[in-house]
Design an enzyme around this catalytic site. Structure first.
Site, PDB file in Angstrom:
ATOM      1  N   PRO A  65     -22.915 -20.865  83.586  1.00  0.00           N
ATOM      2  CA  PRO A  65     -23.314 -20.023  84.714  1.00  0.00           C
ATOM      3  C   PRO A  65     -22.879 -20.679  86.025  1.00  0.00           C
ATOM      4  CG  PRO A  65     -25.218 -21.145  83.792  1.00  0.00           C
ATOM      5  CD  PRO A  65     -24.060 -21.441  82.885  1.00  0.00           C
ATOM      6  N   HIS A  66     -22.331 -19.875  86.912  1.00  0.00           N
ATOM      7  CA  HIS A  66     -21.845 -20.428  88.175  1.00  0.00           C
ATOM      8  C   HIS A  66     -21.991 -19.406  89.287  1.00  0.00           C
ATOM      9  CE1 HIS A  66     -18.457 -18.572  86.056  1.00  0.00           C
ATOM     10  NE2 HIS A  66     -17.978 -18.249  87.243  1.00  0.00           N
TER      11      HIS A  66
END
Length: 154
Positions: A65-66
């Site tokens: 996740p970013h």
């Protein structure tokens, strides 16, 4: 760029009993908040917004996740090892237990992409993932992540 530039020892955690992807996103944001002073509510919102574009579960039990967030000085990472994998809507439909969260300034440009590529290449290596899963101690996890790896270029 290397892992020591992306993550610090206080940004690594082992968690038990995470019940959902949404809860995990909150845990990633809380860890970023405690380690880097990133606003947790902004981080959750940015992670969920990015996730709505497509899942960041890349397969083989790994999720990346970013998000981009204004008002942070540099790219910052968090790492969570889950004792029990959780459904993350990954591309291979397998639950995830290795989560590397990445936060970048909104104007980070190529630095964000370089960091994402480094993390992706490293966590694609089966031996690295095996070592991470076998060592549920944050200090050991940090050592494994920051040691030199012989990863292939993307």
């Amino acid at each position: 760029m290397n892992f020591a530039d992306l993550v610090k020892p206080t940004a690594i955690k082992v968690l038990a009993g995470v019940s959902s992807k949404k809860r995990l996103m909150h845990d990633v944001a809380d860890l970023a908040s405690s380690a880097y002073g990133i606003d947790a509510s902004l981080a959750v919102e940015a992670l969920m917004e990015r996730e709505s574009l497509g899942p960041t579960g890349v397969g083989h039990g790994v999720a990346l996740p970013h998000a981009r967030i204004s008002d942070i000085p540099e790219v910052a990472g968090t790492f969570i090892l889950l004792e029990k994998p959780v459904d993350f809507e990954a591309v291979d439909r397998q639950p995830v237990d290795l989560i590397f969260g990445l936060f970048a300034p909104t104007d980070a440009g190529v630095e964000h992409l370089k960091a994402l590529a480094l993390v992706s290449r490293t966590l694609r290596e089966a031996q690295v993932c095996k070592k991470l899963r076998a060592n549920p101690d944050p200090a050991t996890l940090y050592t494994i992540l920051t040691e030199p790896h012989s990863v292939q270029a993307a």
